[in-house]
Design a protein around this motif. Structure first.
Motif, PDB file in Angstrom:
ATOM      1  N   ALA A 181       0.699  -1.239  -0.124  1.00 12.50           N
ATOM      2  CA  ALA A 181      -0.038   0.067  -0.013  1.00 12.50           C
ATOM      3  C   ALA A 181       0.784   1.300  -0.104  1.00 12.50           C
ATOM      4  O   ALA A 181       0.426   2.326  -0.327  1.00 12.50           O
ATOM      5  N   GLU A 182       1.957   1.197   0.582  1.00 11.51           N
ATOM      6  CA  GLU A 182       2.847   2.332   0.632  1.00 11.51           C
ATOM      7  C   GLU A 182       3.089   2.962  -0.801  1.00 11.51           C
ATOM      8  O   GLU A 182       3.409   4.273  -1.021  1.00 11.51           O
ATOM      9  N   ALA A 183       2.980   2.223  -1.977  1.00 12.75           N
ATOM     10  CA  ALA A 183       3.337   2.639  -3.282  1.00 12.75           C
ATOM     11  C   ALA A 183       2.055   2.970  -3.993  1.00 12.75           C
ATOM     12  O   ALA A 183       2.065   3.294  -4.991  1.00 12.75           O
ATOM     13  N   LEU A 184       0.904   2.774  -3.202  1.00 13.45           N
ATOM     14  CA  LEU A 184      -0.491   2.722  -4.193  1.00 13.45           C
ATOM     15  C   LEU A 184      -1.001   4.294  -4.020  1.00 13.45           C
ATOM     16  O   LEU A 184      -1.330   4.748  -2.827  1.00 13.45           O
ATOM     17  N   ARG A 185      -1.037   4.765  -5.092  1.00 11.66           N
ATOM     18  CA  ARG A 185      -1.645   6.285  -5.241  1.00 11.66           C
ATOM     19  C   ARG A 185      -2.595   6.305  -6.243  1.00 11.66           C
ATOM     20  O   ARG A 185      -2.615   5.684  -7.254  1.00 11.66           O
ATOM     21  N   PRO A 186      -3.607   7.359  -6.432  1.00 16.08           N
ATOM     22  CA  PRO A 186      -4.579   7.477  -7.214  1.00 16.08           C
ATOM     23  C   PRO A 186      -3.976   7.498  -8.571  1.00 16.08           C
ATOM     24  O   PRO A 186      -4.749   7.043  -9.695  1.00 16.08           O
ATOM     25  N   PRO A 191      -6.975   3.742 -16.100  1.00 19.30           N
ATOM     26  CA  PRO A 191      -8.126   4.144 -15.990  1.00 19.30           C
ATOM     27  C   PRO A 191      -9.174   3.121 -16.625  1.00 19.30           C
ATOM     28  O   PRO A 191     -10.424   3.031 -16.666  1.00 19.30           O
ATOM     29  N   ASP A 192      -8.720   2.063 -17.408  1.00 17.27           N
ATOM     30  CA  ASP A 192      -9.386   0.884 -17.991  1.00 17.27           C
ATOM     31  C   ASP A 192     -10.093   0.128 -16.836  1.00 17.27           C
ATOM     32  O   ASP A 192     -11.074  -0.578 -17.249  1.00 17.27           O
ATOM     33  N   GLN A 193      -9.483   0.188 -15.700  1.00 21.06           N
ATOM     34  CA  GLN A 193     -10.010  -0.547 -14.552  1.00 21.06           C
ATOM     35  C   GLN A 193     -10.729  -0.018 -13.456  1.00 21.06           C
ATOM     36  O   GLN A 193     -11.421  -0.689 -12.792  1.00 21.06           O
ATOM     37  N   LEU A 194     -11.044   1.230 -13.793  1.00 20.92           N
ATOM     38  CA  LEU A 194     -12.004   2.180 -12.777  1.00 20.92           C
ATOM     39  C   LEU A 194     -13.540   2.275 -13.167  1.00 20.92           C
ATOM     40  O   LEU A 194     -13.865   2.522 -14.208  1.00 20.92           O
ATOM     41  N   LEU A 195     -14.211   1.736 -12.268  1.00 21.86           N
ATOM     42  CA  LEU A 195     -15.731   1.801 -12.126  1.00 21.86           C
ATOM     43  C   LEU A 195     -15.922   3.254 -11.639  1.00 21.86           C
ATOM     44  O   LEU A 195     -15.718   3.487 -10.519  1.00 21.86           O
ATOM     45  N   LEU A 196     -17.163   3.885 -12.474  1.00 20.85           N
ATOM     46  CA  LEU A 196     -17.473   4.946 -11.646  1.00 20.85           C
ATOM     47  C   LEU A 196     -18.939   5.289 -11.513  1.00 20.85           C
ATOM     48  O   LEU A 196     -19.731   4.369 -12.240  1.00 20.85           O
ATOM     49  N   LEU A 197     -19.471   6.000 -10.695  1.00 25.00           N
ATOM     50  CA  LEU A 197     -20.770   6.126 -10.642  1.00 25.00           C
ATOM     51  C   LEU A 197     -21.329   6.999 -11.934  1.00 25.00           C
ATOM     52  O   LEU A 197     -20.339   7.615 -12.481  1.00 25.00           O
ATOM     53  N   ASP A 198     -22.444   7.132 -12.000  1.00 27.15           N
ATOM     54  CA  ASP A 198     -23.031   8.007 -13.091  1.00 27.15           C
ATOM     55  C   ASP A 198     -22.710   9.416 -13.059  1.00 27.15           C
ATOM     56  O   ASP A 198     -22.685   9.934 -12.012  1.00 27.15           O
ATOM     57  N   GLU A 199     -22.874  10.205 -14.113  1.00 34.36           N
ATOM     58  CA  GLU A 199     -22.564  11.682 -13.965  1.00 34.36           C
ATOM     59  C   GLU A 199     -23.545  12.385 -13.038  1.00 34.36           C
ATOM     60  O   GLU A 199     -24.780  11.793 -13.054  1.00 34.36           O
ATOM     61  N   GLY A 200     -23.224  13.209 -12.433  1.00 31.27           N
ATOM     62  CA  GLY A 200     -23.925  13.913 -11.573  1.00 31.27           C
ATOM     63  C   GLY A 200     -23.745  13.579 -10.060  1.00 31.27           C
ATOM     64  O   GLY A 200     -23.984  14.158  -9.155  1.00 31.27           O
ATOM     65  N   HIS A 201     -23.138  12.327  -9.795  1.00 29.75           N
ATOM     66  CA  HIS A 201     -22.550  12.038  -8.520  1.00 29.75           C
ATOM     67  C   HIS A 201     -21.436  12.657  -7.975  1.00 29.75           C
ATOM     68  O   HIS A 201     -20.439  12.297  -8.995  1.00 29.75           O
ATOM     69  N   CYS A 211      -7.636  11.229  -9.200  1.00 28.13           N
ATOM     70  CA  CYS A 211      -6.547  10.321 -10.085  1.00 28.13           C
ATOM     71  C   CYS A 211      -6.073  11.134 -11.447  1.00 28.13           C
ATOM     72  O   CYS A 211      -5.462  10.677 -12.117  1.00 28.13           O
ATOM     73  N   GLY A 212      -6.548  12.429 -11.620  1.00 28.41           N
ATOM     74  CA  GLY A 212      -5.948  13.165 -12.685  1.00 28.41           C
ATOM     75  C   GLY A 212      -6.649  12.763 -14.047  1.00 28.41           C
ATOM     76  O   GLY A 212      -5.992  12.873 -15.050  1.00 28.41           O
ATOM     77  N   MET A 213      -7.874  12.209 -13.889  1.00 32.33           N
ATOM     78  CA  MET A 213      -8.546  11.612 -15.314  1.00 32.33           C
ATOM     79  C   MET A 213      -9.634  12.357 -15.634  1.00 32.33           C
ATOM     80  O   MET A 213     -10.160  13.235 -14.816  1.00 32.33           O
ATOM     81  N   THR A 214     -10.182  12.141 -16.982  1.00 29.96           N
ATOM     82  CA  THR A 214     -11.334  12.766 -17.334  1.00 29.96           C
ATOM     83  C   THR A 214     -12.403  11.330 -17.405  1.00 29.96           C
ATOM     84  O   THR A 214     -12.032  10.256 -17.368  1.00 29.96           O
ATOM     85  N   THR A 261      -8.056  -1.777  -0.098  1.00 31.17           N
ATOM     86  CA  THR A 261      -6.818  -1.431   0.529  1.00 31.17           C
ATOM     87  C   THR A 261      -6.714  -0.058   0.457  1.00 31.17           C
ATOM     88  O   THR A 261      -7.595   0.916  -0.007  1.00 31.17           O
ATOM     89  N   ARG A 262      -5.672   0.648   1.232  1.00 32.25           N
ATOM     90  CA  ARG A 262      -5.587   2.035   1.427  1.00 32.25           C
ATOM     91  C   ARG A 262      -4.548   2.508   0.359  1.00 32.25           C
ATOM     92  O   ARG A 262      -3.737   1.676   0.209  1.00 32.25           O
ATOM     93  N   PHE A 263      -4.665   3.810   0.210  1.00 33.78           N
ATOM     94  CA  PHE A 263      -3.662   4.502  -0.686  1.00 33.78           C
ATOM     95  C   PHE A 263      -2.543   5.070   0.241  1.00 33.78           C
ATOM     96  O   PHE A 263      -2.637   4.997   1.739  1.00 33.78           O
ATOM     97  N   ALA A 264      -1.596   5.445  -0.224  1.00 33.35           N
ATOM     98  CA  ALA A 264      -0.407   5.914   0.532  1.00 33.35           C
ATOM     99  C   ALA A 264      -0.857   7.271   1.096  1.00 33.35           C
ATOM    100  O   ALA A 264      -1.604   8.022   0.419  1.00 33.35           O
ATOM    101  N   ALA A 265      -0.147   7.759   1.962  1.00 33.71           N
ATOM    102  CA  ALA A 265      -0.471   9.144   2.453  1.00 33.71           C
ATOM    103  C   ALA A 265       0.082  10.233   1.467  1.00 33.71           C
ATOM    104  O   ALA A 265       1.202   9.874   0.987  1.00 33.71           O
ATOM    105  N   PRO A 266      -0.615  11.370   1.397  1.00 34.63           N
ATOM    106  CA  PRO A 266      -1.956  11.605   2.160  1.00 34.63           C
ATOM    107  C   PRO A 266      -3.198  10.831   1.241  1.00 34.63           C
ATOM    108  O   PRO A 266      -3.172  11.073   0.076  1.00 34.63           O
ATOM    109  N   GLU A 267      -3.827  10.302   2.137  1.00 37.52           N
ATOM    110  CA  GLU A 267      -5.112   9.536   1.592  1.00 37.52           C
ATOM    111  C   GLU A 267      -6.008  10.535   0.813  1.00 37.52           C
ATOM    112  O   GLU A 267      -6.248  11.547   1.332  1.00 37.52           O
ATOM    113  N   PRO A 268      -6.517  10.125  -0.196  1.00 38.98           N
ATOM    114  CA  PRO A 268      -7.630  11.080  -0.812  1.00 38.98           C
ATOM    115  C   PRO A 268      -8.982  10.818  -0.120  1.00 38.98           C
ATOM    116  O   PRO A 268      -9.270   9.853   0.679  1.00 38.98           O
ATOM    117  N   SER A 269      -9.583  11.885   0.346  1.00 38.02           N
ATOM    118  CA  SER A 269     -10.712  11.825   1.086  1.00 38.02           C
ATOM    119  C   SER A 269     -11.659  13.074   0.629  1.00 38.02           C
ATOM    120  O   SER A 269     -11.534  13.880   0.086  1.00 38.02           O
TER     121      SER A 269
END
Length: 308
Positions: A181-186, A191-201, A211-214, A261-269
């Motif tokens: 987890a120490e190496a895990l950052r958003p 991007p191909d593996q990330l599932l998202l809620l619908d627009e508006g959420h 994540c710096g994504m669109t 799993t947790r992200f490395a610090a600073p954790e997104p919140s």
């Protein structure tokens, strides 16, 4: 003939819907009745308010001016009603909560509120942030529980708790991301593996931001309307998603195949806040809601930090 508040409401419905049938359905009258009220309103003002064509309805310049004033008038009326409720003249509080908070926090909060006088007529509405803020602005809601918006003009925001984001997926998927987890950052996520809620959420927007994504970069954007749906998908190995701490206990129990799993610090919140209009009357009910929601949210996040 004097204008009525009902006519102003009909006028705004038509201005927003730009369709007589849809506007009539929205205000629960027949289309002929709505048309008659709009004509009477135009006659009373001595001007045309709408440009009518077979395919569309648009406000005239005079109509746009009336729209501005009508919103102000109806907003002041709603404010008067809200003040009366807050002062105990009418025992009702209208509270809105975003969908990524409501199913997790309300089961903790409602038992605590039942002992309070403010719940003798507590009305709850679950909706996305933009709809809740619109309802708050119109005076239809007295307060809303949201993730802190980027701008809060005209609002009083009371911080409730900090809700950190976990990364959820099948254990085999998460173990393959990095050497711990120490190496895990958003920003390192595929991007191909990330599932998202619908627009508006707002949670989807926050996930993309950290994540710096669109949205277009996420090929697995399935437009899901709930975190429960996303968790079920990631539990089947179809990708990963961001999971707020307050949702961990409930979603993990419902989806045994899901790991986090947790992200490395600073954790997104995200910062969860209770918001009200700055012009509304601050009363004991607001402070009490802040206290109860804070206690419940901090309890859920503390539990999540023991589990993951």
């Amino acid at each position: 003939m004097a204008l009525t508040l009902r006519q102003l409401g009909y006028f705004l419905a038509l201005a927003e819907e730009r369709h007589f049938g849809k506007a009539a359905e929205r205000v629960h009258v027949t289309q002929p009745a709505l048309s008659m009220q709009i004509r009477e309103m135009e006659d009373a003002l001595g001007t045309q308010l709408f440009e009518r064509s077979p395919r569309d309805i648009r406000l005239t310049p005079a109509g746009r001016e009336v729209e501005t004033r009508a919103r102000r008038i109806l907003g002041q009326v709603s404010e008067l009603e809200a003040v009366a409720r807050q002062q105990g003249l009418v025992g009702r509080i209208n509270l809105g909560v975003i969908p990524t908070v409501a199913p997790y926090l309300l089961p903790e909060v409602l038992p605590l509120l039942r002992a309070s006088d403010i719940t003798r007529d507590l009305r709850l509405r679950e909706a996305t942030t933009d709809l809740l803020l619109a309802g708050l602005d119109r005076g239809q809601l007295d307060a809303v529980v949201i993730a802190e918006p980027p701008s809060a003009a005209g609002l009083v925001l009371a911080p409730l708790f900090t809700d950190r984001f976990l990364l959820a997926g099948r254990r085999s998927v998460l173990e393959g991301l990095a050497d711990g987890a120490e190496a895990l950052r958003p920003v390192t996520l595929d991007p191909d593996q990330l599932l998202l809620l619908d627009e508006g959420h707002c949670l989807a927007d926050q996930a993309l931001e950290v994540c710096g994504m669109t949205r277009r970069q996420s090929r697995l954007d399935l437009g899901a309307s709930s975190l429960t749906t996303l968790c079920g998908l990631v539990g089947q190995g179809l990708g990963m998603t961001f999971l707020p701490e307050i949702a961990l206990r409930q979603e993990q129990a419902a989806t045994p195949g899901m790991a986090v799993t947790r992200f490395a610090a600073p954790e997104p919140s995200r910062q969860i806040v209770l918001a009200r209009r700055a012009t509304s009357s601050a009363s004991d009910w607001f402070d009490e809601l802040v206290s109860v929601f804070s206690r419940a949210g901090q309890g859920l996040t503390a539990q999540a930090r023991l589990i993951a």
